[in-house]
Design an enzyme around this catalytic site. Structure first.
Site, PDB file in Angstrom:
ATOM      1  N   TYR A   1       0.694  -1.615  -0.086  1.00  0.00           N
ATOM      2  CA  TYR A   1       0.116   0.007   0.141  1.00  0.00           C
ATOM      3  C   TYR A   1       1.190   1.535   0.308  1.00  0.00           C
ATOM      4  CZ  TYR A   1      -3.467  -3.673   1.421  1.00  0.00           C
ATOM      5  OH  TYR A   1      -3.603  -4.959   1.181  1.00  0.00           O
TER       6      TYR A   1
ATOM      7  N   HIS B   1       4.584  -7.340  -4.335  1.00  0.00           N
ATOM      8  CA  HIS B   1       3.599  -7.428  -5.025  1.00  0.00           C
ATOM      9  C   HIS B   1       2.906  -6.202  -4.719  1.00  0.00           C
ATOM     10  CE1 HIS B   1       0.299  -7.729  -1.051  1.00  0.00           C
ATOM     11  NE2 HIS B   1       1.869  -8.827  -0.369  1.00  0.00           N
TER      12      HIS B   1
ATOM     13  N   TYR C   1     -10.747  -1.775  -0.483  1.00  0.00           N
ATOM     14  CA  TYR C   1     -10.823  -0.924   0.716  1.00  0.00           C
ATOM     15  C   TYR C   1      -9.610  -0.414   1.076  1.00  0.00           C
ATOM     16  CZ  TYR C   1      -7.784  -4.174   3.349  1.00  0.00           C
ATOM     17  OH  TYR C   1      -6.655  -4.599   3.956  1.00  0.00           O
ATOM     18  N   ARG C   2      -8.659  -0.094   0.041  1.00  0.00           N
ATOM     19  CA  ARG C   2      -7.763   0.366   0.590  1.00  0.00           C
ATOM     20  C   ARG C   2      -7.303   0.129  -0.466  1.00  0.00           C
ATOM     21  NH1 ARG C   2      -4.363  -3.114   5.031  1.00  0.00           N
ATOM     22  NH2 ARG C   2      -2.316  -1.973   5.697  1.00  0.00           N
TER      23      ARG C   2
END
Lengths: 538, 131
Positions: free
Chosen positions: A92, A398, A484-485
């Site tokens: 993220y 990833h 969601y993120r």
């Protein structure tokens, strides 16, 4: 070439860095290439390209007063800041900012566990405390509370919950932001604010009642850029006395629908922990013919899948159930679950798993004695942080797309087909097939997983992954499924899909942002929220 | 750049690892400090114990086992030959799935202490021929 904040000259930047050094100490301000290398996102799909987001410097305060000083300096020189806690938000964005040229505010040194209460079951921690730190604090004192952990334990309760991370125990605690209770925030002005009961000076219930009185702005600080959270409270799960597992398998493809429906009932009635779905048919994936069938455009027919299952003497689906609490209720709840599911679904079978007193022995924690192959993450299910999950990280990391979908069998079937078809043009292993099962990590919703590997040595592969990420965000949104993120480089794309009524939500966020942070210094772009000074460039 | 090249030479020339100067043994306090840092920061991935949920090794140990195929002990406490400079290079730049670590997570002095501990530990423990 030196990286500078956009719109800030070298002279002002140097002056700001000098002021940061005065505020926190010269050794805790980093601006050399060598020192800033670990602030890059090692999981970046745009590594080494002009799109990679790079910090201009990093500053590491150790007190709230130092954080306030850093924010005031940033206001003076209009320096964009990007706060991180432990900086381990891999997949993220890691420790890297949304906006190249930002100064990372590295809160790792703020690592004090301030309070753990095993009677009222809460913790209060600083932003740099990791899950390992909190777990060790609890263990060293023999406290009978669990902290629900995400996969890697080097992350922080503050950072992970502000990312709305998830865990593996009971539904309430798996939602890490939902289980937070009270926060302390340095606002863009440098002023200090506490939410909930923390706003009442004499209150002793900051970590017991999250709302206080009036509007609760706590949600603005999750995936937002309205302040720097320096302390945060969390509800902790009382350590259960007992843990038991069991598995249900069902024979036919459409049996997944009633299976999910009843497991939802069990979960929403707080009878079970994380339900771990799977497909016994996955053992056939090495067979080329089967692989072609389950990845066929449009998906295979139900009858064809049922025939394959029957021919191979396999059931179509399984769910592993986990029970926590007194031994008697664990036993009773499992008996209820298997009686109900075997009665509702013809041909369903129930398998007793393990029945263990808590805390587990080291061997029990290793999860090697299950009577059937299990996909439960035992450490996570017992609130024990680890880095064991890193075994699944291939290459250099990833990317990650995790669409939120309804908790129904029908929605899972649709997502399998739609997302599988959408990714067919990309040279990646199939992430969505006719036997892909959802994750029941969120309390009341499923999510699916697209996490293609990246390589710092293969820019062409990364570029393909980058295109696939944008493609799946678009296709999912067309079907009502939103991420969601998201990693920093995808936050604009994801935020753009939350577009109801001409992006009313984003426009509201922008209104708040411009009022609360008029110089636009706090994490510009985080959550897709850009302050006025940078908005036109986006 | 020259320094990086030297470090990488030490990294890739497996047969030459023994020729690379090891970290100083260090005083007992440094070794003890290094052990504490190792256990806190490195051991969750690089210790000798089993991995989770049936994995035979922790991820860092498994990655090194796969990389070196028995030529070098995959458990860092058994390996030896890890200079301060080599260790710092891996910590600050990462390797494979291992990300980079910042000075706020582990300081240069702590890396040096870990190197001293690993040197002491590798001398104290018998090295398996292969794993």
């Amino acid at each position: 070439m030196r990286t500078l904040p956009p719109g800030v000259g070298a002279g002002d930047f140097d002056a700001a860095v000098g002021s940061f050094e005065t505020a926190v100490g010269k050794e805790w301000v980093f601006s050399s290439e060598e020192d800033l290398t670990p602030y890059r996102d090692s999981f970046s799909t745009v590594w080494g390209t002009p799109d990679e987001r790079l910090a201009a410097a990093a500053v590491a305060p150790v007190t709230v007063e130092q954080v306030q000083a850093v924010v005031r300096i940033a206001n003076r020189y209009r320096i964009p800041l990007f706060p991180i806690s432990t900086g381990k938000n891999f997949g993220y964005g890691g420790p890297s900012p949304n906006l190249t040229g930002s100064v990372v505010v590295d809160l790792k040194r703020m690592n004090r566990v301030l309070e753990v209460d095993e009677e009222r079951n809460f913790a209060l921690v600083e932003a740099g405390v990791s899950y390992f730190d909190l777990y060790r604090h609890i263990q060293e004192r023999g406290l009978k509370v669990w902290v629900d952990c995400p996969d890697p334990g080097w992350g922080s309760p503050v950072g992970n919950s502000l990312e709305r991370g998830i865990g593996y125990t009971l539904p309430f605690y798996r939602d890490h932001f939902g289980a937070s209770c009270g926060m302390e925030v340095v606002l863009a002005s440098g002023e200090l604010m506490r939410t909930g009961m923390g706003a009442l000076p004499n209150a002793r219930t900051w970590q017991d009642y999250r709302y206080g009185f009036g509007p609760d702005p706590a949600g603005l600080f999750a995936q937002g850029n309205f302040g720097i959270v320096t302390k945060m409270g969390f509800r902790l799960m009382p350590r259960p006395e007992h843990y038991r597992t069991g598995m249900i398998t069902v024979p036919k493809r459409r049996d997944f629908i009633p299976l999910v429906k009843t497991v939802n009932y069990l979960s929403d009635s707080f009878l079970i922990g994380e339900a771990v779905y799977g497909s016994p048919l996955s053992v056939l994936m090495s067979d080329v013919s089967f692989r072609e069938t389950v990845t066929r455009p449009g998906g295979p027919a139900d009858a064809e899948m049922d025939r394959i299952a029957a021919d191979n003497n396999l059931h179509s689906w399984q769910v592993e159930l986990q029970f926590y609490g007194p031994e008697k209720t664990c036993v009773a709840n499992w008996e209820y679950a298997k009686e109900r599911l075997t009665a509702e679904i013809p041909g369903a079978r129930a398998y007793d798993g393990e029945s263990l007193a808590v805390p587990l022995t080291p061997r029990q924690l290793q999860n090697v004695d299950s009577p059937y192959p299990t996909h439960i993450r035992r450490h996570g299910a017992h609130g024990v942080p680890s880095l064991g999950i890193w075994k699944i990280v291939s290459a250099n990391g990833h990317a990650g797309f995790f669409p939120v979908i309804p908790r129904t069998g029908e929605a899972v079937f649709e997502a399998q087909r739609v997302l599988g078809d959408a990714l067919r043009e990309f040279d990646l292993r199939p992430f969505f097939t006719a036997i892909t099962t959802p994750l029941h990590w969120h309390t009341f919703a499923f999510q699916m997983v697209f996490a293609p590997p990246i390589s710092r040595e293969d820019s062409a592969h990364n570029a393909m992954v980058h295109r696939a990420m944008h493609r799946i965000v678009e296709v999912a949104a067309e079907h009502g499924w939103g991420d969601y993120r998201a990693a920093t480089v995808y936050q604009d794309a994801v935020a753009n899909t939350y577009a109801y009524n001409d992006h009313a939500l984003r426009r509201f966020h922008e209104t708040l942002k411009d009022a609360a942070d008029p110089n636009g210094i706090l994490a510009p772009g985080r959550g897709g929220i850009w302050p006025r000074r940078f908005r036109s460039a986006q | 750049m020259k320094r990086l090249a030297l470090v990488l030479a030490g990294l890739t020339a497996l047969g030459g690892l023994a020729a690379v100067a090891s970290a100083d043994d260090g005083d007992p306090a440094t070794v003890a400090r290094g052990k504490s840092v190792f256990q806190h920061t490195c051991a969750p991935c690089h210790a000798a114990g089993p991995g989770i949920d049936g994995s035979p090794m922790l991820p860092g140990t498994a990655a090194l086992a796969a990389k070196y195929q028995g030529k070098v002990p995959p458990v860092l406490e058994e390996r030896g030959g890890l200079t301060v400079e080599l260790l710092r290079y891996f910590v600050r730049h990462g390797s494979g799935a291992m990300p980079m670590f910042r000075k706020t997570e582990i300081s240069d002095a702590e890396i040096a202490a870990v190197a001293a501990y690993l040197t002491a530990a590798s001398r104290a423990k018998p090295k398996p021929a292969s794993r």
